[in-house]
Design an enzyme around this catalytic site. Structure first.
Site, PDB file in Angstrom:
ATOM      1  N   HIS A  59      32.706  32.755  36.555  1.00 40.44           N
ATOM      2  CA  HIS A  59      32.760  33.939  37.419  1.00 40.44           C
ATOM      3  C   HIS A  59      33.847  34.913  36.957  1.00 40.44           C
ATOM      4  CE1 HIS A  59      32.385  35.376  41.850  1.00 40.44           C
ATOM      5  NE2 HIS A  59      32.849  36.363  41.099  1.00 40.44           N
ATOM      6  N   LEU A  62      33.784  41.738  33.791  1.00 45.04           N
ATOM      7  CA  LEU A  62      34.300  42.322  32.542  1.00 45.04           C
ATOM      8  C   LEU A  62      34.235  43.851  32.543  1.00 45.04           C
ATOM      9  CD1 LEU A  62      33.091  39.756  29.841  1.00 45.04           C
ATOM     10  CD2 LEU A  62      35.234  39.813  31.120  1.00 45.04           C
ATOM     11  N   ARG A  63      33.622  44.437  33.536  1.00 50.07           N
ATOM     12  CA  ARG A  63      33.688  45.897  33.817  1.00 50.07           C
ATOM     13  C   ARG A  63      32.965  46.798  32.830  1.00 50.07           C
ATOM     14  NH1 ARG A  63      34.770  44.697  38.887  1.00 50.07           N
ATOM     15  NH2 ARG A  63      36.958  44.320  39.388  1.00 50.07           N
ATOM     16  N   ASN A  93      27.987  43.537  38.427  1.00 52.86           N
ATOM     17  CA  ASN A  93      28.347  44.776  39.149  1.00 52.86           C
ATOM     18  C   ASN A  93      29.073  45.789  38.260  1.00 52.86           C
ATOM     19  OD1 ASN A  93      30.633  43.148  39.098  1.00 52.86           O
ATOM     20  ND2 ASN A  93      31.409  43.881  41.048  1.00 52.86           N
ATOM     21  N   ASP A 151      26.930  39.462  43.275  1.00 53.27           N
ATOM     22  CA  ASP A 151      28.347  39.263  43.603  1.00 53.27           C
ATOM     23  C   ASP A 151      29.078  40.581  43.847  1.00 53.27           C
ATOM     24  OD1 ASP A 151      30.692  37.611  43.948  1.00 53.27           O
ATOM     25  OD2 ASP A 151      31.420  38.645  42.178  1.00 53.27           O
ATOM     26  N   HIS A 178      27.516  35.235  46.864  1.00 57.01           N
ATOM     27  CA  HIS A 178      28.738  35.801  47.464  1.00 57.01           C
ATOM     28  C   HIS A 178      28.513  35.807  48.962  1.00 57.01           C
ATOM     29  CE1 HIS A 178      32.068  38.946  47.676  1.00 57.01           C
ATOM     30  NE2 HIS A 178      31.476  39.066  48.851  1.00 57.01           N
ATOM     31  N   HIS A 231      33.274  31.370  44.845  1.00 55.95           N
ATOM     32  CA  HIS A 231      34.608  31.435  45.480  1.00 55.95           C
ATOM     33  C   HIS A 231      34.647  30.931  46.923  1.00 55.95           C
ATOM     34  CE1 HIS A 231      32.690  35.141  46.752  1.00 55.95           C
ATOM     35  NE2 HIS A 231      32.964  35.801  45.639  1.00 55.95           N
ATOM     36  N   ASP A 306      37.068  34.349  39.186  1.00 59.14           N
ATOM     37  CA  ASP A 306      36.735  35.642  39.813  1.00 59.14           C
ATOM     38  C   ASP A 306      37.664  36.737  39.261  1.00 59.14           C
ATOM     39  OD1 ASP A 306      35.438  37.552  41.289  1.00 59.14           O
ATOM     40  OD2 ASP A 306      36.106  36.827  43.249  1.00 59.14           O
ATOM     41  N   HIS A 310      41.528  45.651  37.910  1.00 61.66           N
ATOM     42  CA  HIS A 310      41.587  47.006  38.460  1.00 61.66           C
ATOM     43  C   HIS A 310      42.774  47.726  37.841  1.00 61.66           C
ATOM     44  CE1 HIS A 310      38.468  46.546  41.449  1.00 61.66           C
ATOM     45  NE2 HIS A 310      39.044  45.457  41.922  1.00 61.66           N
TER      46      HIS A 310
HETATM   47 ZN   LIG Z   1      32.280  37.663  45.151  1.00 61.14          ZN
HETATM   48 ZN   LIG Z   2      33.409  38.197  41.880  1.00 64.06          ZN
END
Ligand SMILES: [Zn+2]
Ligand SMILES: [Zn+2]
Length: 427
Positions: A59, A62-63, A93, A151, A178, A231, A306, A310
Site C-alpha cells: 500500500h 506514488l503520485r 488515486n 483507496d 478503504h 490500514h 500507506d 504531500h
Molecule cells: Zn486508505
Molecule cells: Zn492509502
C-alpha cells in the site's frame, strides 16, 4: 553472480532460520547452503545481519501521473529500496486515476525504467474512484494490475461493491478496501475521543471503520471474493477479521507502522502538527493494544506503509484543512524492528511473514521466498543497529513524517532486486 555470505537467512516460506550462504545468478536464487564457494561472484558479507525474502509494501501512493511535485514513481521506488522494500504496490488515486489499461501500462513502464523496486499497480474499482460505475477491471488485469481499490475513498454503494467483488472473483483479483463509512463525519480531523474533545477538532469515530468492515465481510461471504482490509485501525475491526477467518472467509488485513506505534494522544501532544494527520486517524490506546494482539495471534496478515507523500506547503495548513497522509517507506522497517521484534511482541520470523511471505500470497505476486529458483529479491537488515531518523536525508520527494528525529533500533542494510544490489547502507 552475487554471493551473500555469512548471514542468518530467515525465510518462513520453508521454515528456515539458519546461517546460510545465498548464491544468485541471472536474477534467480541459484543455491542456498551452509557454505557456498563461487569463483568470480561479487560477494556481499552479511555477518551479523538477517537475510530475508524481499519486503513487499502492499500500500503506497506514488503520485505519478499528476502529482509529481509530491513524488514520482522513480523517487518513490528509490525511497522503497532505501527502506528495504523490493516491491511496492501503488494505489490508483493519481491524476488521471488508474482506472484503465493505458494508465496501468504507463505506471508499469515508469517502474521498469526506474530499475529499482518492482512497481505493481493497483487499479481502481470504479471509474475515477467516484463510486458510481465500475472501472475496466478485466482490461486492467490484462495490463498488469495486481488488485483493485478505490483507496482514499470508500465505495459507498453496497450494490456496486457487491458487483465489484463478483468481477474481482472472476478475474482472480483481491479487493483492497478503504473502510470509512460516511456516518455524519464529513470534515473530520482526527479520531473521535477525549483528545478530539480537548482539542476542539471534529472526530471520526472508530464505528465509521467498523460499519464498513462489517458490510464488506458480509459481502465477501455472499460473493466468495477475496477482500483485503487496508490500514485496519480499530479493535472491533480486528475482531471482525478474526471471526471472518475462523469462518474460513477469504478476508485478510494490513496495519501501518503508525497505527501500531502512535495513538490520538500523540496528536494532542504534537500541538496540531499536521504530520500526525492521516486516514484512518491515529486511534485510542485500546485500539492500539488490539492491533498488537492481532499482530501476535495472526489475525493481521501484513504490515503496509500507506506511504502518502504531500508537499510541505500543503501540510503547513491548519490541522483541520491539511491533507491526510504521511510517508512511511523509509521508517517502516526500523519502526517494526524497534516496536515489535526488539520488544518481544513478535519474532523476526513472524515479521518476515508480515512484510514478505504474506503480502506476496495475498496479491499473488509469486515472490516472498528464497527457495532455489525464486526471483532474487532480497532484503538484508540489521536488527541491532541504532539510528536516528533524519527526514532531510530521505529519498522520497516529501518530508511529511511524524518520526523525524526518533531514535530507533534496527535498520535496513542492503536491498537486492532481481539479483542486483540497488541500495546499500552508507557505512
Ligand atoms: Zn486508505
Ligand atoms: Zn492509502
Amino acid at each position: 553472480m552475487l554471493l551473500i555470505k555469512n548471514g542468518t537467512v530467515i525465510d518462513p516460506s520453508h521454515s528456515l532460520e539458519k546461517k546460510r550462504d545465498l548464491l544468485i545468478r541471472d536474477g534467480r536464487v541459484e543455491a542456498l547452503d551452509e557454505s557456498i564457494a563461487a569463483e568470480g561472484a561479487e560477494t556481499l558479507d552479511a555477518t551479523d545481519l538477517i537475510v530475508a525474502p524481499g519486503f513487499i509494501d502492499l500500500h503506497v501512493h506514488l503520485r505519478e501521473p499528476g502529482f509529481e511535485y509530491k513524488e514520482t514513481i522513480a523517487s518513490g521506488a528509490r525511497a522503497a529500496v532505501a527502506g528495504g522494500f523490493t516491491s511496492v504496490c501503488c494505489m490508483p488515486n493519481t491524476k488521471p486515476v488508474n482506472d484503465n489499461s493505458s494508465v496501468t501500462s504507463f505506471i508499469i513502464e515508469q517502474g521498469r525504467a526506474a530499475e529499482l523496486a518492482n512497481v505493481f499497480p493497483i487499479g481502481a474499482i470504479t471509474q475515477g474512484s467516484k463510486g458510481e460505475h465500475l472501472a475496466e477491471i478485466g482490461e486492467m488485469k490484462s495490463a498488469g494490475v495486481v488488485a483493485i481499490s478505490d483507496d482514499g475513498r470508500p465505495v459507498p454503494d453496497s450494490g456496486i461493491m457487491r458487483r465489484a467483488m463478483e468481477y474481482s472473483r472472476d478475474f482472480d483479483l483481491v479487493v483492497v478496501d478503504h473502510c470509512e463509512d460516511c456516518c455524519g463525519a464529513a470534515g473530520w480531523a482526527m479520531h473521535e475521543g477525549e483528545y478530539s474533545a480537548l482539542m476542539g477538532l471534529n472526530g471520526l469515530p472508530g464505528a465509521a471503520e467498523d460499519m464498513h468492515v462489517a458490510r464488506d465481510i458480509t459481502l465477501a461471504e455472499l460473493t466468495g471474493a477475496r477482500v483485503h482490509i487496508a490500514h485496519i485501525s480499530t479493535a472491533r475491526s480486528v475482531d471482525m477479521v478474526r471471526q471472518a477467518k475462523q469462518k474460513g472467509l477469504a478476508v485478510t488485513c494490513e496495519v501501518t507502522p503508525h497505527h501500531f506505534t502512535l495513538t490520538d494522544r500523540a496528536v494532542y501532544e504534537s500541538c496540531f502538527d499536521t504530520n500526525f494527520k492521516m486516514a484512518p486517524p491515529l486511534r485510542s490506546q485500546s485500539d492500539l493494544e488490539a492491533i498488537i494482539e492481532g499482530l501476535r495471534d495472526g489475525t493481521i496478515d501484513a504490515i503496509a506503509t500507506d506511504h502518502a507523500p504531500h508537499h510541505a506547503n500543503e501540510k503547513m495548513l491548519e490541522f483541520d484543512c491539511a491533507p491526510n497522509g504521511i510517508i512511511g517507506l523509509e521508517t517502516a522497517l526500523s519502526l517494526t524492528l524497534d516496536r515489535l521484534t526488539s520488544r518481544g511482541v513478535i519474532s523476526l520470523s513472524r515479521m518476515v511473514e508480515l512484510l514478505s511471505t504474506n503480502p506476496s500470497r495475498i496479491f499473488k505476486l509469486n515472490r516472498g521466498t528464497l527457495k532455489v529458483g525464486a526471483a532474487a529479491d532480497v532484503t538484508i537488515f540489521d536488527p541491532n543497529r541504532e539510528i536516528k531518523v533524519n527526514a532531510s536525508k530521505f529519498q522520497s520527494r516529501s518530508r511529511n513524517t511524524p518520526f523525524d528525529g526518533w531514535e530507533l533500533k534496527g535498520a535496513p542494510a542492503a536491498t537486492i532486486v532481481g539479483g542486483r544490489v540497488v541500495w546499500r547502507e552508507d557505512k
